[in-house]
Design a protein around this motif. Structure first.
Motif, PDB file in Angstrom:
ATOM      1  N   ALA A   1       5.837  -3.997  -5.130  1.00 14.17           N
ATOM      2  CA  ALA A   1       4.646  -4.232  -5.954  1.00 14.17           C
ATOM      3  C   ALA A   1       3.853  -5.407  -5.408  1.00 14.17           C
ATOM      4  O   ALA A   1       2.619  -5.399  -5.409  1.00 14.17           O
ATOM      5  CB  ALA A   1       5.052  -4.489  -7.398  1.00 14.17           C
TER       6      ALA A   1
ATOM      7  N   GLY B   1      -0.339  -8.259  -3.265  1.00 18.37           N
ATOM      8  CA  GLY B   1       0.092  -7.325  -4.289  1.00 18.37           C
ATOM      9  C   GLY B   1       0.157  -7.934  -5.672  1.00 18.37           C
ATOM     10  O   GLY B   1      -0.501  -8.941  -5.965  1.00 18.37           O
TER      11      GLY B   1
ATOM     12  N   VAL C   1       2.437  -4.585 -12.054  1.00 11.96           N
ATOM     13  CA  VAL C   1       1.568  -3.453 -11.779  1.00 11.96           C
ATOM     14  C   VAL C   1       0.856  -3.007 -13.057  1.00 11.96           C
ATOM     15  O   VAL C   1      -0.336  -2.691 -13.048  1.00 11.96           O
ATOM     16  CB  VAL C   1       2.389  -2.283 -11.195  1.00 11.96           C
ATOM     17  CG1 VAL C   1       1.530  -1.030 -11.052  1.00 11.96           C
ATOM     18  CG2 VAL C   1       2.990  -2.680  -9.845  1.00 11.96           C
TER      19      VAL C   1
ATOM     20  N   ASP D   1       9.302   7.943  -8.787  1.00 13.84           N
ATOM     21  CA  ASP D   1       8.450   6.756  -8.771  1.00 13.84           C
ATOM     22  C   ASP D   1       9.134   5.672  -7.959  1.00 13.84           C
ATOM     23  O   ASP D   1      10.222   5.214  -8.319  1.00 13.84           O
ATOM     24  CB  ASP D   1       8.188   6.284 -10.205  1.00 13.84           C
ATOM     25  CG  ASP D   1       7.195   5.134 -10.279  1.00 13.84           C
ATOM     26  OD1 ASP D   1       6.731   4.679  -9.216  1.00 13.84           O
ATOM     27  OD2 ASP D   1       6.888   4.698 -11.404  1.00 13.84           O
ATOM     28  N   THR D   2       8.523   5.236  -6.861  1.00 11.35           N
ATOM     29  CA  THR D   2       9.127   4.195  -6.027  1.00 11.35           C
ATOM     30  C   THR D   2       9.012   2.807  -6.642  1.00 11.35           C
ATOM     31  O   THR D   2       9.646   1.869  -6.157  1.00 11.35           O
ATOM     32  CB  THR D   2       8.476   4.172  -4.635  1.00 11.35           C
ATOM     33  OG1 THR D   2       7.065   3.960  -4.780  1.00 11.35           O
ATOM     34  CG2 THR D   2       8.721   5.475  -3.902  1.00 11.35           C
ATOM     35  N   LEU D   3       8.205   2.671  -7.687  1.00  9.03           N
ATOM     36  CA  LEU D   3       8.055   1.385  -8.375  1.00  9.03           C
ATOM     37  C   LEU D   3       8.239   1.603  -9.878  1.00  9.03           C
ATOM     38  O   LEU D   3       7.325   1.415 -10.671  1.00  9.03           O
ATOM     39  CB  LEU D   3       6.690   0.759  -8.081  1.00  9.03           C
ATOM     40  CG  LEU D   3       6.466   0.263  -6.652  1.00  9.03           C
ATOM     41  CD1 LEU D   3       5.025  -0.224  -6.472  1.00  9.03           C
ATOM     42  CD2 LEU D   3       7.444  -0.858  -6.305  1.00  9.03           C
TER      43      LEU D   3
ATOM     44  N   TYR E   1      11.167  -3.972 -10.297  1.00  8.26           N
ATOM     45  CA  TYR E   1      10.994  -2.535 -10.077  1.00  8.26           C
ATOM     46  C   TYR E   1      12.160  -1.973  -9.271  1.00  8.26           C
ATOM     47  O   TYR E   1      12.908  -2.716  -8.625  1.00  8.26           O
ATOM     48  CB  TYR E   1       9.674  -2.270  -9.341  1.00  8.26           C
ATOM     49  CG  TYR E   1       8.470  -2.741 -10.116  1.00  8.26           C
ATOM     50  CD1 TYR E   1       7.842  -1.901 -11.035  1.00  8.26           C
ATOM     51  CD2 TYR E   1       7.978  -4.037  -9.954  1.00  8.26           C
ATOM     52  CE1 TYR E   1       6.737  -2.344 -11.768  1.00  8.26           C
ATOM     53  CE2 TYR E   1       6.880  -4.486 -10.684  1.00  8.26           C
ATOM     54  CZ  TYR E   1       6.267  -3.628 -11.584  1.00  8.26           C
ATOM     55  OH  TYR E   1       5.182  -4.062 -12.313  1.00  8.26           O
TER      56      TYR E   1
ATOM     57  N   SER F   1       0.823  -1.214   0.000  1.00  8.04           N
ATOM     58  CA  SER F   1       0.000   0.000   0.000  1.00  8.04           C
ATOM     59  C   SER F   1       0.857   1.264   0.000  1.00  8.04           C
ATOM     60  O   SER F   1       0.447   2.303  -0.531  1.00  8.04           O
ATOM     61  CB  SER F   1      -0.939   0.004   1.212  1.00  8.04           C
ATOM     62  OG  SER F   1      -0.214   0.105   2.429  1.00  8.04           O
ATOM     63  N   GLU F   2       2.064   1.175   0.561  1.00 11.60           N
ATOM     64  CA  GLU F   2       2.974   2.319   0.570  1.00 11.60           C
ATOM     65  C   GLU F   2       3.850   2.368  -0.674  1.00 11.60           C
ATOM     66  O   GLU F   2       4.752   3.200  -0.762  1.00 11.60           O
ATOM     67  CB  GLU F   2       3.847   2.266   1.830  1.00 11.60           C
ATOM     68  CG  GLU F   2       3.064   2.465   3.119  1.00 11.60           C
ATOM     69  CD  GLU F   2       3.933   2.330   4.371  1.00 11.60           C
ATOM     70  OE1 GLU F   2       5.134   2.004   4.227  1.00 11.60           O
ATOM     71  OE2 GLU F   2       3.409   2.553   5.478  1.00 11.60           O
ATOM     72  N   ARG F   3       3.586   1.483  -1.624  1.00 13.18           N
ATOM     73  CA  ARG F   3       4.331   1.418  -2.890  1.00 13.18           C
ATOM     74  C   ARG F   3       5.835   1.214  -2.675  1.00 13.18           C
ATOM     75  O   ARG F   3       6.671   1.734  -3.414  1.00 13.18           O
ATOM     76  CB  ARG F   3       4.067   2.651  -3.755  1.00 13.18           C
ATOM     77  CG  ARG F   3       2.686   2.658  -4.388  1.00 13.18           C
ATOM     78  CD  ARG F   3       2.491   3.863  -5.301  1.00 13.18           C
ATOM     79  NE  ARG F   3       3.467   3.896  -6.397  1.00 13.18           N
ATOM     80  CZ  ARG F   3       3.365   3.204  -7.522  1.00 13.18           C
ATOM     81  NH1 ARG F   3       2.323   2.394  -7.726  1.00 13.18           N
ATOM     82  NH2 ARG F   3       4.287   3.304  -8.464  1.00 13.18           N
ATOM     83  N   LYS F   4       6.150   0.414  -1.678  1.00 16.41           N
ATOM     84  CA  LYS F   4       7.533  -0.006  -1.488  1.00 16.41           C
ATOM     85  C   LYS F   4       7.811  -1.263  -2.307  1.00 16.41           C
ATOM     86  O   LYS F   4       8.845  -1.380  -2.956  1.00 16.41           O
ATOM     87  CB  LYS F   4       7.817  -0.255  -0.010  1.00 16.41           C
ATOM     88  CG  LYS F   4       7.801   1.017   0.840  1.00 16.41           C
ATOM     89  CD  LYS F   4       8.064   0.695   2.309  1.00 16.41           C
ATOM     90  CE  LYS F   4       8.131   1.950   3.153  1.00 16.41           C
ATOM     91  NZ  LYS F   4       8.360   1.628   4.592  1.00 16.41           N
TER      92      LYS F   4
END
Length: 413
Positions: free
Chosen positions: A33, A52, A56, A257-259, A239, A28-31
């Motif tokens: 995928a 997840g 994505v 972009d973290t991912l 990612y 949810s925190e986009r750490k």
């Protein structure tokens, strides 16, 4: 592997569920995928969870049979292959690698405080034991220093699309060592060199040896140096939170972009691999790697098939350094804590959990991969854990120490 109720194995089910919440939070925190985990105690599965996405962009779920880039979790497999050949009496670990690869004759090492690649002095060829323990004097392109910079210029990263293993090994041998063998610890391509030794001694490719001598006996079906035919739809995307190359750690800069997508099914070099990297080339699944981990925890045997003797596995899982890794002046990228942690053959060994600052047992044996994958075996608690995700580099978040705390927090007996 059989399954068992967690409570029957001294594990609190409600506390285990904290792990699922932690995994969901990372998504949810986009750490991450997506991710998956499998935990076994006393040889029985007590917990599985996945969450997840493996893609994505396509909205595909991260599942139990998702195929991931294992990267450096290949190293323990190669180390097992080396020890299987050693058990046959085909070599001893103090043999110089030049006995098998003549290009390592007449080696040079950088002088202390060298600032140029030509500032060298004569050095012996590293031994097989020094290669196994990352005390060989070799390095990686993403480490700091003179030799890593030269390796980076020559692109010596042992990627799956970089031709043949023999060629890159020769290029590594043509460079000087970063230091005299045995004097320091530095994470390196040494296990790739050992992969070539396995090929030479066994008279077959590393892929063929792994398949016939390790994977087939253990019932491992979806792990290989290239994505197995017909399984590409299960192959996860990779990612990074970095703005540039996900492996360029010397110049790592965070991005917006973290991912950020850096590799995906349909265009990945792992789908057409030509170079079999014993240091980081395997792709595989959660259950496959658990079979390998359980073989080590059970001291060399699984499913009635014995790969190594118990004494050999015990030998591998001992600390082979004079002290902890930190005491040997490492200058390399760290995927694991170095203080209070030693190194065996193929993985790290916990010497003092208090100094590591992470819950665990003395003798915990573990290693991870650049895409934030991780496994560990606790021989004291009869515990095996495999965690898979696909985010590079593995130093992005403290997920490994957090996960160990969560697992130990669920153990009540």
């Amino acid at each position: 592997m059989r399954t068992a109720e967690p409570s029957s194995k001294g594990v609190d089910p409600a506390r285990l569920e904290r792990i699922a919440g932690w995994m969901d939070r990372y998504v949810s925190e986009r750490k991450f995928a997506g991710s998956s985990i499998l935990i076994a105690r006393d040889g029985a599965e007590i917990f599985f969870n996945s969450t997840g996405l493996r893609s994505v962009e396509q909205g595909l779920p991260f599942q139990r049979d998702t195929i991931v880039r294992l990267y450096s979790m290949t190293k323990p497999v190669t180390s097992v292959a080396v020890m299987m050949l050693a058990e046959l009496g085909l070599f001893h670990l103090d043999a110089p690698v030049s006995d098998f690869i003549p290009a390592f004759n007449d080696m040079q090492a950088l002088i202390p405080k060298a600032v140029r690649i030509d500032q060298t002095e004569p050095a012996p060829a590293p031994t097989l034991h020094q290669l196994l323990t990352h005390t060989s004097g070799l390095s990686y392109p993403f480490n700091p220093g003179v030799l890593p910079a030269a390796m980076d210029d020559a692109d010596l990263l042992f990627r799956p699309d970089q031709g043949q293993l023999e060629s890159l090994v020769g290029q590594v041998a043509a460079l000087p060592l970063a230091f005299q063998p045995g004097t320091r610890w530095e994470y390196s391509v040494s296990i790739d060199i050992l992969g070539r030794v396995v090929e030479i001694v066994a008279g077959q490719s590393l892929a063929q040896f792994f398949q016939s001598q390790i994977f087939d006996p253990l019932g491992i079906r979806d792990t290989a140096f290239r994505v197995p035919e017909g399984t590409g739809d299960r192959f996860a995307s990779l990612y990074t939170p970095l703005a540039g190359d996900a492996m360029a750690l010397n110049a790592a800069k965070g991005g917006d972009d973290t991912l950020r997508l850096v590799d995906k099914a349909g265009s990945s070099p792992f789908e057409q691999a030509t170079l079999y990297s014993g240091g980081g080339g395997l792709v595989g699944t959660l259950d496959d790697y658990m079979r390998f981990a359980e073989m080590l925890r059970r001291k060399g045997a699984f499913r009635g098939e014995r790969l190594l003797s118990p004494k050999t596995v015990e030998f591998m899982m001992r600390n082979h350094l004079p002290g902890d890794i930190a005491s040997m002046g490492p200058q390399s990228f760290a995927e694991q804590p170095m203080v209070g942690t030693g190194f065996g053959l193929g993985g790290s060994v916990v010497l003092d959990p208090g100094r590591v600052h992470v819950p665990g047992s003395v003798g915990d044996f573990s290693w991870g991969g650049m895409a934030s994958t991780f496994f560990w075996i606790d021989p004291v608690l009869d515990l095996s854990v495999v965690f898979l995700t696909q985010l590079s580099p593995s130093s992005s978040y403290p997920c490994r120490s957090e996960l160990k705390a969560l697992v130990h927090g669920a153990l009540v007996e």
